[in-house]
Design a protein around this motif. Structure first.
Motif, PDB file in Angstrom:
ATOM      1  N   ALA A  69      91.426  85.570 -40.766  1.00  0.00           N
ATOM      2  CA  ALA A  69      90.635  84.641 -39.955  1.00  0.00           C
ATOM      3  C   ALA A  69      89.590  84.440 -40.664  1.00  0.00           C
ATOM      4  CB  ALA A  69      90.449  85.408 -38.620  1.00  0.00           C
ATOM      5  N   ILE A 114      89.925  82.218 -43.441  1.00  0.00           N
ATOM      6  CA  ILE A 114      90.195  80.864 -42.904  1.00  0.00           C
ATOM      7  C   ILE A 114      88.920  80.163 -42.580  1.00  0.00           C
ATOM      8  CG2 ILE A 114      91.300  79.503 -41.125  1.00  0.00           C
ATOM      9  CD1 ILE A 114      93.384  81.468 -41.138  1.00  0.00           C
ATOM     10  N   ILE A 115      87.978  80.947 -41.883  1.00  0.00           N
ATOM     11  CA  ILE A 115      86.697  80.585 -41.040  1.00  0.00           C
ATOM     12  C   ILE A 115      85.668  80.234 -42.325  1.00  0.00           C
ATOM     13  CG2 ILE A 115      84.972  80.925 -39.487  1.00  0.00           C
ATOM     14  CD1 ILE A 115      87.274  82.189 -37.815  1.00  0.00           C
ATOM     15  N   MET A 163      90.669  80.218 -25.206  1.00  0.00           N
ATOM     16  CA  MET A 163      90.865  81.244 -26.433  1.00  0.00           C
ATOM     17  C   MET A 163      89.183  82.008 -25.843  1.00  0.00           C
ATOM     18  SD  MET A 163      92.111  79.126 -29.422  1.00  0.00           S
ATOM     19  CE  MET A 163      91.934  80.470 -30.798  1.00  0.00           C
ATOM     20  N   MET A 184      92.774  92.030 -31.216  1.00  0.00           N
ATOM     21  CA  MET A 184      93.702  92.614 -30.164  1.00  0.00           C
ATOM     22  C   MET A 184      94.507  93.723 -30.700  1.00  0.00           C
ATOM     23  SD  MET A 184      94.317  90.176 -27.321  1.00  0.00           S
ATOM     24  CE  MET A 184      95.122  88.715 -28.355  1.00  0.00           C
ATOM     25  N   LEU A 185      95.200  93.341 -31.806  1.00  0.00           N
ATOM     26  CA  LEU A 185      95.956  94.517 -32.422  1.00  0.00           C
ATOM     27  C   LEU A 185      95.250  95.919 -32.630  1.00  0.00           C
ATOM     28  CD1 LEU A 185      98.205  92.313 -35.027  1.00  0.00           C
ATOM     29  CD2 LEU A 185      98.818  93.353 -32.791  1.00  0.00           C
ATOM     30  N   LEU A 186      94.039  95.485 -33.190  1.00  0.00           N
ATOM     31  CA  LEU A 186      93.099  96.516 -33.435  1.00  0.00           C
ATOM     32  C   LEU A 186      92.611  97.711 -32.118  1.00  0.00           C
ATOM     33  CD1 LEU A 186      90.499  95.327 -36.183  1.00  0.00           C
ATOM     34  CD2 LEU A 186      92.588  96.941 -36.670  1.00  0.00           C
ATOM     35  N   VAL A 211      91.030  76.177 -34.808  1.00  0.00           N
ATOM     36  CA  VAL A 211      91.894  76.900 -33.982  1.00  0.00           C
ATOM     37  C   VAL A 211      92.737  77.890 -34.603  1.00  0.00           C
ATOM     38  CG1 VAL A 211      94.005  76.674 -32.250  1.00  0.00           C
ATOM     39  CG2 VAL A 211      91.925  74.752 -32.228  1.00  0.00           C
ATOM     40  N   ALA A 212      93.243  77.666 -35.849  1.00  0.00           N
ATOM     41  CA  ALA A 212      93.887  78.708 -36.598  1.00  0.00           C
ATOM     42  C   ALA A 212      93.171  79.937 -36.958  1.00  0.00           C
ATOM     43  CB  ALA A 212      94.484  77.925 -37.726  1.00  0.00           C
ATOM     44  N   GLY A 213      91.749  79.643 -37.209  1.00  0.00           N
ATOM     45  CA  GLY A 213      91.001  80.728 -37.742  1.00  0.00           C
ATOM     46  C   GLY A 213      90.652  81.705 -36.510  1.00  0.00           C
ATOM     47  N   LEU A 214      90.525  80.845 -35.369  1.00  0.00           N
ATOM     48  CA  LEU A 214      90.151  81.757 -34.132  1.00  0.00           C
ATOM     49  C   LEU A 214      91.375  82.358 -33.549  1.00  0.00           C
ATOM     50  CD1 LEU A 214      88.123  79.525 -31.312  1.00  0.00           C
ATOM     51  CD2 LEU A 214      87.793  81.946 -32.150  1.00  0.00           C
ATOM     52  N   ALA A 215      92.629  81.862 -33.774  1.00  0.00           N
ATOM     53  CA  ALA A 215      93.770  82.384 -33.402  1.00  0.00           C
ATOM     54  C   ALA A 215      94.103  83.567 -34.035  1.00  0.00           C
ATOM     55  CB  ALA A 215      94.954  81.616 -33.472  1.00  0.00           C
ATOM     56  N   PHE A 216      93.763  83.767 -35.479  1.00  0.00           N
ATOM     57  CA  PHE A 216      93.926  84.823 -36.232  1.00  0.00           C
ATOM     58  C   PHE A 216      93.073  86.065 -36.017  1.00  0.00           C
ATOM     59  CE2 PHE A 216      96.686  82.341 -38.876  1.00  0.00           C
ATOM     60  CZ  PHE A 216      97.730  83.386 -39.426  1.00  0.00           C
ATOM     61  N   LEU A 217      91.632  85.454 -35.477  1.00  0.00           N
ATOM     62  CA  LEU A 217      90.678  86.501 -35.232  1.00  0.00           C
ATOM     63  C   LEU A 217      90.858  87.100 -34.080  1.00  0.00           C
ATOM     64  CD1 LEU A 217      87.928  87.374 -36.115  1.00  0.00           C
ATOM     65  CD2 LEU A 217      86.797  85.623 -34.875  1.00  0.00           C
ATOM     66  N   LEU A 218      91.242  86.645 -33.115  1.00  0.00           N
ATOM     67  CA  LEU A 218      91.558  87.104 -31.787  1.00  0.00           C
ATOM     68  C   LEU A 218      92.888  88.132 -31.631  1.00  0.00           C
ATOM     69  CD1 LEU A 218      90.721  84.127 -29.339  1.00  0.00           C
ATOM     70  CD2 LEU A 218      89.396  86.288 -29.625  1.00  0.00           C
ATOM     71  N   PHE A 219      93.733  87.406 -32.523  1.00  0.00           N
ATOM     72  CA  PHE A 219      94.947  88.083 -32.557  1.00  0.00           C
ATOM     73  C   PHE A 219      94.973  89.549 -33.383  1.00  0.00           C
ATOM     74  CE2 PHE A 219      99.587  89.077 -33.761  1.00  0.00           C
ATOM     75  CZ  PHE A 219     100.012  88.744 -32.499  1.00  0.00           C
ATOM     76  N   GLY A 220      94.210  89.604 -34.423  1.00  0.00           N
ATOM     77  CA  GLY A 220      93.804  90.594 -35.054  1.00  0.00           C
ATOM     78  C   GLY A 220      92.842  91.686 -34.319  1.00  0.00           C
ATOM     79  N   MET A 245      95.058  90.458 -40.069  1.00  0.00           N
ATOM     80  CA  MET A 245      94.795  89.251 -39.352  1.00  0.00           C
ATOM     81  C   MET A 245      93.598  88.978 -39.286  1.00  0.00           C
ATOM     82  SD  MET A 245      97.506  87.859 -37.802  1.00  0.00           S
ATOM     83  CE  MET A 245      99.360  88.348 -37.339  1.00  0.00           C
ATOM     84  N   THR A 246      92.738  89.880 -39.357  1.00  0.00           N
ATOM     85  CA  THR A 246      91.255  89.686 -39.086  1.00  0.00           C
ATOM     86  C   THR A 246      90.690  89.033 -40.575  1.00  0.00           C
ATOM     87  OG1 THR A 246      90.976  91.746 -37.798  1.00  0.00           O
ATOM     88  CG2 THR A 246      89.063  90.570 -38.266  1.00  0.00           C
ATOM     89  N   GLY A 284      96.376  94.373 -37.779  1.00  0.00           N
ATOM     90  CA  GLY A 284      95.056  93.923 -37.282  1.00  0.00           C
ATOM     91  C   GLY A 284      94.053  93.541 -38.112  1.00  0.00           C
ATOM     92  N   LEU A 293      85.018  76.170 -37.769  1.00  0.00           N
ATOM     93  CA  LEU A 293      85.948  77.086 -36.938  1.00  0.00           C
ATOM     94  C   LEU A 293      87.156  76.322 -36.458  1.00  0.00           C
ATOM     95  CD1 LEU A 293      85.261  79.753 -35.537  1.00  0.00           C
ATOM     96  CD2 LEU A 293      84.525  78.324 -33.663  1.00  0.00           C
ATOM     97  N   ILE A 313     101.273  79.506 -36.056  1.00  0.00           N
ATOM     98  CA  ILE A 313     100.424  79.602 -34.921  1.00  0.00           C
ATOM     99  C   ILE A 313     100.828  79.373 -33.754  1.00  0.00           C
ATOM    100  CG2 ILE A 313      98.107  78.423 -34.334  1.00  0.00           C
ATOM    101  CD1 ILE A 313      97.810  79.487 -37.418  1.00  0.00           C
TER     102      ILE A 313
END
Lengths: 177, 664
Positions: free
Chosen positions: B22, B25-26, B271, A169-171, A158-167, B18-19, B15, A156, B39
């Motif tokens: 993510a 990545i994870i 976060m 949010m857009l949705l 930070v980059a992964g989390l960042a993308f997840l949250l950002f994605g 991005m998801t 979105g 897990l 980032i």
């Protein structure tokens, strides 16, 4: 009959002050937000206490929604400062933010109920149901987030989390209406 | 619309991408094809958007239904309020300085001339001369308002208007106040009701009288103090509005700012904290329209047939039969403007499960008329993101009809009809009271022959008694817009007082055997010809209760259409030539006296009722022109004390006399 202007027959008072139960929970929640994060960082505590003063003053003193919302915002700055500069554990930050948002919502509701109804109105049931719904939603969401946070899902980063949250949010934004 | 649609699609696409990234990545542990700058940039964008959200919140875009305060009394103007307003406009807003000034000067001049005529008993021209010479008062400041200096000042008025000097307005106000004081003094106007407040801080009271907080008692018009266009409805259910409240606006900022900073500072705690903000954003977007159309409202009164001024207890019961939960229900019983809530609260905030019932009780002081009023229901969903405003009108009608009580004798003048009644006339005939002795004419009844005279002189003579006949009386109301004034915000207005008093007078006159009719000068024709009989009495009661011209609601707030004609025209056309007039008027302007004097020789006699309570010279400014007129016009006037049942009549210190003693 007819035109008596005794006190008995005079119009009742109508006071549009913020609803009491919601106001009390707001101040309580703001205080919780400050205490749960401020104990790890002195500066954050100072900012937070200032924010709570604003919230309480806005609700009970000046009856200004602007001041109250500003107070909630300052409490949030305190939470952020505590998270960014202090050794605050993530679960405390989560809890603090949750309490902060509850304060935000209930402050708004207190003023809304006060404006549309009055201080003399029986608003208990309506206020309690609204507060309960808001708190329940927040607790479930925070619990879910914390659960995911605890489960080790691969690496897990930070980059992964960042993308997840950002994605996410857009949705969320996309489903606005 | 298309742009928004496009933006939405872009958002959804981004979105998903991005998801997906993510997850990759994870879960798959893919190494990033770019450095940490991207980032960081992502965090920066998030943070900035969050701050933008805060700004939008601070600019305040929350929209919610503005509800009325039906508890409060109606906002009827008090006499002199317009003078206060004009002075306020001149001084504070600097609007219409010249127009207002001209108007005020003209008005005060009229008053001054009337007062001087009253004192000097002279012609209008003479009074004007006295006024312009400044001899009428010792106060130079007061005199200067009307003396020749004024024209000089007016000549330079254009220059002053251009400069718009504050001093000029202040000087005028000074003069105006001084003139009013002087007129009060020489006119012997009773301003005892003038409160100390007004003297202590004049400016304060003027300002507060205009602001939202008008004095100690706040007033309300249901429609103008709320966002609902109208409360008049015949439908049992009306959907007024359905809108998004935007009350969660800004909650996204909690998420965005925390997440943004968390990304920038590589802080997983922040976060994580931000996720709550995002969760609430979702919560705010999930909405359901509350099913207020499933509400069943019942309203019960503890009294079926209340009289005006009675206190009635109202119980409202609301049952949710919609089959769904209403989590946030704000209800206000929109009591008619003419009513005042005296106890309890006509509001409730609750949540109603399907099949459950809520109830609230309050007491209300009712006014004459027939009323049906709605319950305003503002319902929100759980998050409060959607607000539905509806009007629910239960099938209940309150009708409040004034009784025609006989509380006191009402004297009338000696102008009568041919019908027998109670009024002593100057004509001799059969009756009770001795009138005169005259020569016997064949056919005179035996029992009226003066036998004493026959015994002493041997000539037949006949005794005449005063004939008692009925009078025709028309009760005339002044119900124009200008008559809807009250001495204070929480007091009944002049039309209410007039109708209350008139319903007493009507009963008394009727009981004395007179023919009584009702008329009003208003733009809505109101005419009920003088008559007699029990159905006449009943019809009059209904007319007092329900005729739109006598409504407790001022004409401009009623919804009936009316075309403007001189309000007196239709009354004059129908008034019987022998009718006496009882006028009920607050005498708020010159109209009633001017109209009543009317074309000469139309033969009407007027008994004029003036309600002192309606024209309090509460403030110096309020000693207005009309007050001086009745004294000069030679009509008797009387004041009816507003507090019943002691319907008394007291003579005025200004030397007027009661109706029945006045020379014809």
């Amino acid at each position: 009959m007819s035109i008596q202007t005794d006190d008995e027959m005079a119009a009742v008072e109508v006071t549009h002050s913020p609803a009491r139960i919601s106001s009390a929970i707001t101040v309580g929640a703001a205080l919780v937000a400050v205490l749960s994060t401020g104990i790890f960082q002195t500066l954050a505590l100072g900012i937070g206490v200032g924010g709570v003063a604003g919230v309480a003053g806005g609700l009970f003193g000046l009856q200004s929604e602007r001041l109250t919302v500003a107070g909630v915002g300052i409490v949030f700055i305190g939470v952020i400062v505590s998270g960014a500069f202090g050794p605050t554990p993530p679960e405390f930050l989560l809890f603090g933010t949750l309490a902060n948002i509850i304060a935000f919502d209930l402050a708004n509701n207190a003023f809304s109920v006060g404006r549309q109804l009055s201080a003399e109105t029986d608003t208990n049931r309506g206020e309690v149901v609204h507060a309960a719904a808001t708190i329940a939603v927040g607790v479930v969401a925070a619990g879910l987030a914390f659960g995911i946070y605890l489960v080790p899902l691969g690496e897990l980063t930070v980059a992964g989390l960042a993308f997840l949250l950002f994605g996410a949010m857009l949705l969320v934004w996309a489903i606005r209406s | 619309m298309e742009l928004e649609d496009l933006l939405n699609r872009v958002l959804i696409g981004a979105g998903i991408v991005m998801t997906g990234a993510a997850v990759a990545i994870i879960a798959l542990n893919v190494t990033l094809p770019f450095g940490p700058e991207v980032i960081f940039l992502l965090g920066g964008i998030t943070l900035l958007t969050g701050l933008g959200n805060v700004r939008r919140r601070l600019n305040g875009e929350i929209s919610e239904t503005v509800t009325p305060d039906p508890e409060r009394p109606a906002d009827n103007p008090t006499p002199g309020q317009d003078v206060d307003r004009m002075l306020y406009e001149m001084r504070e807003l600097r609007q219409g300085v010249n127009e207002n000034r001209e108007h005020l000067e003209e008005r005060l001049e009229r008053l001054a001339i009337a007062v001087i005529r009253n004192r000097e008993d002279c012609s209008v021209e003479r009074a004007r001369a006295i006024l312009e010479s400044g001899e009428w008062t010792d106060d130079e400041v007061a005199a200067s308002l009307f003396t020749g200096d004024r024209t000089a000042a007016e000549e330079s008025g254009i220059a002053q208007a251009v400069l718009g000097g504050t001093d000029d307005v202040a000087a005028f106000e000074n003069q105006f106040e001084a003139a009013v004081e002087a007129l009060i003094e020489i006119g012997d106007v009773d301003v005892s009701e003038r409160s100390d407040d007004d003297e202590d801080d004049d400016d304060g009271s003027l300002l507060s009288g205009l602001g939202s907080a008008s004095g100690p008692v706040e007033a309300n018009w249901n429609t103008s103090h709320s966002s609902i266009p109208s409360f008049d409805t015949d439908e049992p259910f009306v959907d007024v509005d359905l809108k998004r409240t935007n009350r969660w606006l800004g909650v996204t900022a909690f998420g965005l700012v925390a997440v943004g900073l968390g990304i920038i500072a590589s802080n997983p705690g922040l976060m994580l904290a931000g996720t709550v903000g995002i969760a609430y954003t979702v919560y705010a977007r999930v909405s359901a329209v509350p099913a207020t159309n499933g509400l069943v409202v019942e309203r019960e009164l503890d009294e079926d047939d209340p009289e005006p001024g009675d206190e009635v207890e109202v119980t409202v019961t609301v049952r949710n039969e919609s089959g769904s939960f209403l989590p946030d229900l704000r209800m206000i019983d929109v009591v008619p403007d003419a009513f005042v809530v005296t106890d309890g609260v006509p509001r409730l905030h609750t949540s109603l499960q399907s099949g459950t019932t809520a109830r609230f009780t309050y007491s209300v002081r009712v006014e004459r008329g027939k009323y049906e009023w709605p319950l305003l229901a503002v319902a929100r969903d759980f998050s409060g993101g959607v607000e539905r405003t509806s009007l629910l009108t239960p099938d209940m009608e309150l009708s409040c009809i004034p009784p025609l009580r006989i509380t006191n004798d009402v004297p009338v003048r000696a102008q009568t009809t041919q019908y027998a009644g109670d009024v002593d006339t100057k004509q001799g005939g059969s009756g009770l009271e001795f009138h005169s002795v005259r020569e016997y004419r064949p056919g005179d009844p035996m029992n009226r022959i003066n036998w004493k005279q026959v015994a002493s002189t041997g000539e037949l003579a006949t005794i005449d008694f005063r004939q008692e006949k009925a009078a025709t009386v028309t009760i005339l109301f002044d119900t124009r817009q200008s008559a809807y004034i009250s001495s204070a915000t929480d007091r009944p207005h002049a039309v209410d007082l007039s109708v209350h008093a008139a319903s007493d007078v009507f009963g008394a006159l009727y009981e004395q055997g007179n023919l009584v009719g009702v008329a009003a000068f208003d733009t809505v024709p109101c005419w009920y010809a003088p008559g007699a009989g029990s159905s006449h009495l009943e019809n009059a009661r209904m007319l007092f209760a329900e005729h739109p011209a006598l409504s407790p609601r001022p004409p401009e707030r009623q919804d009936h259409e009316s075309q403007y004609i001189d309000p007196m025209t239709h009354v004059r056309r129908r008034l019987p030539s022998t009718s006496q007039i009882f006028l009920f008027s607050p005498l708020a302007d010159d109209y009633p006296p001017a109209r009543l004097r009317g074309p000469p020789g139309d033969g009407h006699q007027s008994g004029r009722d003036r309600r002192r309570d309606d024209r309090p010279a509460a403030d110096a400014y309020r000693a207005d022109g009309a007050g001086a007129v009745p004294a000069r016009a030679g009509y008797p006037r009387s004041q009816l004390e507003p507090r019943r049942p002691a319907l008394t009549r007291d003579r005025q210190s200004t030397g007027e006399v009661g109706i029945n003693e006045h020379p014809d």
